[in-house]
Design a protein around this motif. Structure first.
Motif, PDB file in Angstrom:
ATOM      1  N   VAL A   1       0.857  -1.177   0.000  1.00 35.43           N
ATOM      2  CA  VAL A   1       0.000   0.000   0.000  1.00 35.43           C
ATOM      3  C   VAL A   1       0.896   1.231   0.000  1.00 35.43           C
ATOM      4  CG1 VAL A   1      -1.799   1.299   1.191  1.00 35.43           C
ATOM      5  CG2 VAL A   1      -1.812  -1.210   1.275  1.00 35.43           C
ATOM      6  N   ALA A   2       0.622   2.155  -0.911  1.00 33.69           N
ATOM      7  CA  ALA A   2       1.324   3.442  -0.951  1.00 33.69           C
ATOM      8  C   ALA A   2       0.270   4.530  -1.078  1.00 33.69           C
ATOM      9  CB  ALA A   2       2.306   3.500  -2.113  1.00 33.69           C
ATOM     10  N   ALA A   3       0.273   5.482  -0.152  1.00 35.58           N
ATOM     11  CA  ALA A   3      -0.767   6.507  -0.126  1.00 35.58           C
ATOM     12  C   ALA A   3      -0.154   7.863   0.172  1.00 35.58           C
ATOM     13  CB  ALA A   3      -1.826   6.165   0.923  1.00 35.58           C
ATOM     14  N   GLY A   4      -0.782   8.887  -0.410  1.00 36.29           N
ATOM     15  CA  GLY A   4      -0.364  10.251  -0.151  1.00 36.29           C
ATOM     16  C   GLY A   4       0.300  10.892  -1.350  1.00 36.29           C
ATOM     17  N   PRO A   5       0.452  12.195  -1.327  1.00 37.96           N
ATOM     18  CA  PRO A   5       1.154  12.909  -2.400  1.00 37.96           C
ATOM     19  C   PRO A   5       2.654  12.675  -2.299  1.00 37.96           C
ATOM     20  CG  PRO A   5       0.572  14.425  -0.651  1.00 37.96           C
ATOM     21  CD  PRO A   5      -0.047  13.111  -0.281  1.00 37.96           C
ATOM     22  N   THR A   6       3.378  13.127  -3.307  1.00 34.75           N
ATOM     23  CA  THR A   6       4.830  12.947  -3.300  1.00 34.75           C
ATOM     24  C   THR A   6       5.477  13.692  -2.137  1.00 34.75           C
ATOM     25  OG1 THR A   6       5.034  14.806  -4.840  1.00 34.75           O
ATOM     26  CG2 THR A   6       4.951  12.596  -5.789  1.00 34.75           C
ATOM     27  N   GLU A   7       4.808  14.732  -1.618  1.00 28.39           N
ATOM     28  CA  GLU A   7       5.365  15.481  -0.488  1.00 28.39           C
ATOM     29  C   GLU A   7       5.335  14.685   0.805  1.00 28.39           C
ATOM     30  OE1 GLU A   7       4.263  18.123  -3.696  1.00 28.39           O
ATOM     31  OE2 GLU A   7       3.123  16.617  -2.570  1.00 28.39           O
ATOM     32  N   PHE A   8       4.404  13.724   0.908  1.00 22.58           N
ATOM     33  CA  PHE A   8       4.352  12.878   2.110  1.00 22.58           C
ATOM     34  C   PHE A   8       3.718  11.556   1.714  1.00 22.58           C
ATOM     35  CE2 PHE A   8       2.920  11.220   6.173  1.00 22.58           C
ATOM     36  CZ  PHE A   8       3.994  11.521   6.995  1.00 22.58           C
ATOM     37  N   ARG A   9       4.552  10.577   1.411  1.00 22.60           N
ATOM     38  CA  ARG A   9       4.112   9.283   0.902  1.00 22.60           C
ATOM     39  C   ARG A   9       4.318   8.227   1.972  1.00 22.60           C
ATOM     40  NH1 ARG A   9       0.951   8.230  -3.600  1.00 22.60           N
ATOM     41  NH2 ARG A   9       1.555   6.275  -4.632  1.00 22.60           N
ATOM     42  N   VAL A  10       3.246   7.543   2.346  1.00 21.50           N
ATOM     43  CA  VAL A  10       3.288   6.482   3.350  1.00 21.50           C
ATOM     44  C   VAL A  10       3.171   5.144   2.643  1.00 21.50           C
ATOM     45  CG1 VAL A  10       2.199   5.493   5.385  1.00 21.50           C
ATOM     46  CG2 VAL A  10       2.289   7.975   5.110  1.00 21.50           C
ATOM     47  N   THR A  11       4.018   4.201   3.015  1.00 24.40           N
ATOM     48  CA  THR A  11       3.981   2.860   2.438  1.00 24.40           C
ATOM     49  C   THR A  11       3.848   1.834   3.548  1.00 24.40           C
ATOM     50  OG1 THR A  11       6.403   2.684   2.466  1.00 24.40           O
ATOM     51  CG2 THR A  11       5.379   3.526   0.456  1.00 24.40           C
ATOM     52  N   ALA A  12       3.093   0.788   3.284  1.00 24.35           N
ATOM     53  CA  ALA A  12       2.921  -0.316   4.225  1.00 24.35           C
ATOM     54  C   ALA A  12       2.940  -1.616   3.440  1.00 24.35           C
ATOM     55  CB  ALA A  12       1.621  -0.175   5.003  1.00 24.35           C
ATOM     56  N   GLY A  13       3.462  -2.655   4.046  1.00 26.68           N
ATOM     57  CA  GLY A  13       3.564  -3.923   3.344  1.00 26.68           C
ATOM     58  C   GLY A  13       3.426  -5.106   4.273  1.00 26.68           C
ATOM     59  N   TYR A  14       3.035  -6.219   3.687  1.00 31.81           N
ATOM     60  CA  TYR A  14       2.932  -7.485   4.420  1.00 31.81           C
ATOM     61  C   TYR A  14       3.317  -8.594   3.463  1.00 31.81           C
ATOM     62  CZ  TYR A  14       0.800 -11.694   6.375  1.00 31.81           C
ATOM     63  OH  TYR A  14       0.579 -12.969   6.836  1.00 31.81           O
ATOM     64  N   ILE A  15       4.157  -9.527   3.924  1.00 26.42           N
ATOM     65  CA  ILE A  15       4.558 -10.657   3.105  1.00 26.42           C
ATOM     66  C   ILE A  15       4.614 -11.903   3.972  1.00 26.42           C
ATOM     67  CG2 ILE A  15       7.030 -10.150   3.406  1.00 26.42           C
ATOM     68  CD1 ILE A  15       7.432 -11.282   0.558  1.00 26.42           C
ATOM     69  N   ALA A  16       4.065 -12.990   3.450  1.00 16.52           N
ATOM     70  CA  ALA A  16       4.071 -14.282   4.141  1.00 16.52           C
ATOM     71  C   ALA A  16       4.524 -15.344   3.156  1.00 16.52           C
ATOM     72  CB  ALA A  16       2.695 -14.608   4.684  1.00 16.52           C
ATOM     73  N   LEU A  17       5.569 -16.077   3.494  1.00 14.04           N
ATOM     74  CA  LEU A  17       6.124 -17.118   2.644  1.00 14.04           C
ATOM     75  C   LEU A  17       6.075 -18.431   3.392  1.00 14.04           C
ATOM     76  CD1 LEU A  17       9.286 -15.208   1.370  1.00 14.04           C
ATOM     77  CD2 LEU A  17       7.066 -15.387   0.250  1.00 14.04           C
ATOM     78  N   SER A  18       5.521 -19.449   2.739  1.00 10.33           N
ATOM     79  CA  SER A  18       5.439 -20.758   3.382  1.00 10.33           C
ATOM     80  C   SER A  18       6.755 -21.497   3.226  1.00 10.33           C
ATOM     81  CB  SER A  18       4.304 -21.571   2.764  1.00 10.33           C
ATOM     82  OG  SER A  18       4.586 -21.833   1.399  1.00 10.33           O
ATOM     83  N   LYS A  19       6.808 -22.707   3.739  1.00  3.15           N
ATOM     84  CA  LYS A  19       7.989 -23.540   3.607  1.00  3.15           C
ATOM     85  C   LYS A  19       8.214 -23.877   2.136  1.00  3.15           C
ATOM     86  CE  LYS A  19       6.992 -25.694   8.075  1.00  3.15           C
ATOM     87  NZ  LYS A  19       6.686 -26.967   8.764  1.00  3.15           N
ATOM     88  N   THR A  20       9.492 -24.002   1.761  1.00  6.23           N
ATOM     89  CA  THR A  20       9.838 -24.379   0.399  1.00  6.23           C
ATOM     90  C   THR A  20      10.667 -25.655   0.434  1.00  6.23           C
ATOM     91  OG1 THR A  20      11.907 -23.124   0.369  1.00  6.23           O
ATOM     92  CG2 THR A  20       9.880 -21.941  -0.232  1.00  6.23           C
ATOM     93  N   ALA A  21      11.035 -26.122  -0.758  1.00 11.03           N
ATOM     94  CA  ALA A  21      11.839 -27.339  -0.832  1.00 11.03           C
ATOM     95  C   ALA A  21      13.207 -27.143  -0.206  1.00 11.03           C
ATOM     96  CB  ALA A  21      11.984 -27.766  -2.296  1.00 11.03           C
ATOM     97  N   ASP A  22      13.701 -25.915  -0.168  1.00  6.45           N
ATOM     98  CA  ASP A  22      15.038 -25.643   0.353  1.00  6.45           C
ATOM     99  C   ASP A  22      15.017 -24.916   1.689  1.00  6.45           C
ATOM    100  OD1 ASP A  22      16.742 -26.547  -1.998  1.00  6.45           O
ATOM    101  OD2 ASP A  22      15.378 -25.139  -2.974  1.00  6.45           O
ATOM    102  N   ASP A  23      13.846 -24.480   2.142  1.00  4.01           N
ATOM    103  CA  ASP A  23      13.752 -23.734   3.393  1.00  4.01           C
ATOM    104  C   ASP A  23      12.540 -24.246   4.165  1.00  4.01           C
ATOM    105  OD1 ASP A  23      13.716 -21.978   5.480  1.00  4.01           O
ATOM    106  OD2 ASP A  23      13.879 -20.172   4.253  1.00  4.01           O
ATOM    107  N   ASN A  24      12.784 -24.815   5.309  1.00  9.60           N
ATOM    108  CA  ASN A  24      11.716 -25.430   6.101  1.00  9.60           C
ATOM    109  C   ASN A  24      11.127 -24.470   7.120  1.00  9.60           C
ATOM    110  OD1 ASN A  24      10.111 -27.725   6.551  1.00  9.60           O
ATOM    111  ND2 ASN A  24      11.301 -28.270   8.385  1.00  9.60           N
ATOM    112  N   HIS A  25      11.347 -23.171   6.935  1.00  8.81           N
ATOM    113  CA  HIS A  25      10.850 -22.185   7.885  1.00  8.81           C
ATOM    114  C   HIS A  25       9.830 -21.278   7.205  1.00  8.81           C
ATOM    115  CE1 HIS A  25      14.767 -23.379   9.583  1.00  8.81           C
ATOM    116  NE2 HIS A  25      14.220 -23.111  10.758  1.00  8.81           N
ATOM    117  N   LYS A  26       8.742 -21.047   7.868  1.00  8.49           N
ATOM    118  CA  LYS A  26       7.753 -20.090   7.383  1.00  8.49           C
ATOM    119  C   LYS A  26       8.210 -18.688   7.765  1.00  8.49           C
ATOM    120  CE  LYS A  26       2.851 -18.911   7.499  1.00  8.49           C
ATOM    121  NZ  LYS A  26       1.510 -19.248   8.056  1.00  8.49           N
ATOM    122  N   ARG A  27       8.056 -17.766   6.839  1.00 12.00           N
ATOM    123  CA  ARG A  27       8.497 -16.392   7.073  1.00 12.00           C
ATOM    124  C   ARG A  27       7.317 -15.449   6.895  1.00 12.00           C
ATOM    125  NH1 ARG A  27      12.991 -16.754   2.638  1.00 12.00           N
ATOM    126  NH2 ARG A  27      11.397 -18.207   1.897  1.00 12.00           N
TER     127      ARG A  27
END
Length: 765
Positions: free
Chosen positions: A655-681
């Protein structure tokens, strides 16, 4: 008896005065690389508006004709003086000089200009003065009340400019600033200015020297030096000391570097940089290192070679012991050469004696150092290359004995011109030879011819048919047959393996367009059928370039979903999806994509594809949704969902909101286990970029690890930048040391001050 007349001698002498003053004043007083200078109170840097020359005086830059315009001009025989008065304007070779009066005394051999003296240079510089007196050979003389307005709007002033001889000029009580005057109060002291009691310009040595010099900010002296020298105005390269650099970290201690730049010719130079450090591990004793960099341009390219070295105690790579008086260093280089109109060659390498050296001296490092030499050719729509690679790891838990040497790697990619029915033929071929000191060795020869036929039906639906064949031959040594296939027999393989895999790929899509009053919609269903036999892979082939894979919307409709050649994407499948796009009348847009594939003839991928999204006959569903209704809001969501348990394997929200003078960004990412990484992130982030004032900006960010319930990283920065001055401060902290778990501080700071035309001072850790 007085005789008033226009005379050629008068105009030539007047022009000589103007050109002499232009050369003396302009090249002496401006300072592209000036240093801090003290004030002798030469007055405020206020200038009259630059005068405009009268049209008839304008000449071409290479025109040697002397042109003079004046209200009156004549010669006094009794005094031996030639005089021109009233709006005198003299031009030659694109230079124009103006004054109220210009006079030449033939007895004293001196030229005098007075009253609103102004000189206009072809490059846009303008010089002002109240009075000038100079000899007719132009080797001696002076100018009072000198002011200079440069083409880049910087300003220069001096109480007096004196031409000592043909190559030396002196400025007394000089001041320089590139800062523009305050619009509401032009007499206000500029943000910063440099001043000197005396400035000497030497045109033979091409230097400008300052005596008793200091810098002022907001009218307050902040730095003083008794002597300073920099290259002459217009000199792009000259030997001398460059801006020093400082850095600090807990493990590397305090370090100071003072680079010296040496020109060897117009096409080559050398930079020598001693590095001094104190309070560094392991023994905290003072030490030093030396760095050298050689650069040269040649007729068909350029290259650079450099390195550094020191002798000091260091920890072993395992950290269990100390090597006393050990040699440490690194080498690096880059080059690019044009062989002819079709071919070019180059190299790029960096190597070090031990894993810790580059980080210890802040010389830059990554997880792997890569050495590469290459040649490449461009032939219309085709491309050929020959490359070699070598790798060195700087991470403590990676062994360099298993790092590969790739020599050679040959590639050829041919694409034909459009043929029958706009069809296109292509051929991709490559060879790659991988050698390890310890581990698997393998040579590959591969080729893949293909033919593509596009077609658009009378109804508007679009087809694309591609027929291809992949084939390869491998010569392997000690290949681990269980590396990718858990069902393969134990042991290693040495020998030759060949394989071939034909493939047919047909893609259909039908874009439906529906204009509306407020927006236009495009709905595009897509179906792809890929037919290939189930065989083609072998556990006797080492998987070097196709090891990592994760399904997303960008690779779903690729006929070959794996990146690389060592693993074929075999089997037959059908892929279907829907792409919807809406274009708003107010320049906004929205997009939604959904897709999935079904593999009805499973291939022998011969590798662990667990949690990649294609390990089952029915693949995961991948999707994307983006909305940008206007310039103030951007929303995006990407996901991959397992249809068997409807578990979300991958989710990403931005999410990115606001004019160029004041831009707020927020993010969320969830990654499950993979063949090479057994940890959820799972991470959440928040940040902003803001324009606090006309010249002030700020930014900040934070990353939170939801799985570990801890802050993963934070950072903030503040910056000021106007037309003549810059200031920035950035601070960040990372809980985990990225790819390095080596004890180096997770706190990083960077501070920089920049002065236009002078340079910058940086510090970091």
């Amino acid at each position: 008896m007085r005789s008033w007349l226009t005379g050629t001698l008068m105009t030539r002498l007047a022009l000589g005065l103007c050109l002499s003053l232009a050369c003396s004043a302009a090249q002496t007083a401006s300072a592209d690389d000036a240093a801090p200078m003290p004030s002798a109170n030469p007055g405020k840097l206020n200038f009259p508006k630059a005068p405009k020359p009268t049209e008839p005086a304008t000449t071409l830059p290479n025109d040697s004709t002397v042109r003079v315009i004046a209200d009156e001009a004549g010669y006094d025989k009794d005094l031996g003086v030639y005089v021109a008065r009233g709006h005198v304007q003299v031009s030659k070779n694109g230079k124009t000089a103006m004054a109220d009066t210009i006079a030449y005394n033939e007895r004293t051999k001196r030229i005098i200009a007075s009253g609103h003296v102004a000189i206009l240079e072809p490059n846009g510089d303008t010089y002002f003065g109240s009075y000038a007196d100079i000899t007719d050979d132009f080797n001696d003389g002076y100018m009072q009340g000198f002011r200079g307005l440069m083409a880049d709007q910087s300003r220069l002033a001096a109480n007096k400019m004196t031409r000592i001889d043909a190559t030396h000029t002196r400025l007394d009580r000089a001041v320089y600033t590139p800062c523009l005057p305050c619009q509401t109060d032009p007499t206000r002291t500029p943000l910063w200015q440099v001043k000197a009691a005396e400035v000497i310009r030497d045109t033979d040595a091409q230097t400008i020297t300052y005596h008793d010099a200091w810098m002022e900010m907001w009218g307050v002296p902040i730095f003083w030096t008794p002597w300073f020298r920099h290259p002459d105005i217009g000199v792009e390269r000259q030997s001398g000391f460059l801006s020093p650099g400082v850095s600090y970290s807990k493990k590397s201690g305090f370090q100071l570097r003072i680079p010296y730049f040496q020109t060897i010719g117009p096409d080559k130079d050398l930079t020598l940089t001693p590095i001094f450090r104190v309070a560094a591990e392991p023994d905290k004793t003072p030490g030093a290192a030396g760095m050298i960099m050689y650069r040269q341009r040649i007729n068909n390219g350029m290259f650079s070679l450099g390195g550094s070295m020191t002798i000091e105690d260091r920890l072993s790579d395992s950290g269990s012991s100390v090597h006393e008086n050990a040699f440490r260093g690194h080498i690096e280089g880059q080059g690019l050469f044009d062989i002819n109109d079709n071919w070019r060659a180059g190299y790029d390498f960096k190597a070090t004696t031990d894993k810790d050296y580059l980080r210890h001296y802040h010389l830059g490092t990554t997880r792997w150092l890569e050495d590469n030499a290459y040649a490449e050719g461009f032939f219309g729509r085709s491309y050929a290359s020959a490359q070699t690679y070598a790798f060195q790891s700087t991470k403590d838990d990676l062994s360099n004995s298993t790092a590969p040497f790739v020599t050679p790697k040959l590639d050829y990619n041919f694409v034909s011109e459009p043929m029958w029915a706009n069809s296109v033929a292509a051929f991709d071929a490559d060879t790659m030879n991988i050698i390890r000191r310890n581990g698997e060795n393998q040579f590959r020869l591969a080729g893949a011819p293909s033919w593509t036929l596009p077609y658009t039906s009378p109804f508007g639906d679009i087809y694309r048919l591609t027929l291809s064949v992949q084939g390869s031959v491998y010569a392997s040594h000690d290949v681990n047959e269980t590396a990718d296939d858990p069902f393969a027999s134990d042991g290693s393989f040495t020998g030759t393996t060949a394989r071939i895999s034909p493939k047919a790929d047909i893609l259909w899509r039908y874009p439906f367009i529906r204009p509306g009053e407020n927006f236009t919609q495009i709905i595009e269903p897509m179906v792809q059928v890929v037919a290939s036999p189930s065989f083609g892979n072998s556990s006797q082939v080492s998987n070097e370039d196709s090891r990592f894979f994760e399904l997303d919307e960008n690779r779903l409709f690729s006929a070959d979903r794996f990146v690389g050649t060592d693993r074929y994407d075999t089997g037959s499948r059908v892929t279907y999806g829907l792409n919807w796009t809406s274009y708003f009348n107010q320049n906004g847009q929205a997009n939604v994509f959904l897709g999935q594939s079904y593999q009805f003839l499973k291939g022998d991928h011969d590798q662990n594809l667990k949690n990649t999204g294609i390990d089952q006959s029915l693949s995961d569903v991948v999707g994307r949704a983006t909305v940008s209704p206007n310039q103030y809001l951007d929303l995006s969501y990407r996901f991959r969902a397992d249809t068997h348990g409807w578990d979300m394997k991958h989710q990403e929200v931005q999410v990115a909101a606001g004019p160029t003078e004041f831009r707020v960004t927020a993010g969320y990412i969830a990654l499950s286990k993979t063949a090479d990484d057994n940890h959820k992130r799972e991470f959440a982030s928040l940040g902003f970029n803001g324009q606090l004032a006309k010249y002030w900006t700020a930014h900040a960010f934070g990353i939170y690890d939801l799985q570990e319930a801890e802050i993963s990283g934070v950072g903030a920065g503040l910056a000021y930048l106007d037309e003549c001055f810059g200031l920035s401060l950035d601070v960040s902290y990372s809980l985990h040391q990225g790819t390095f778990d080596d004890g180096y501080s997770g706190l990083t700071t960077f501070f920089q001050i920049s002065f236009k035309n002078l340079g910058s001072i940086k510090s970091g850790s």
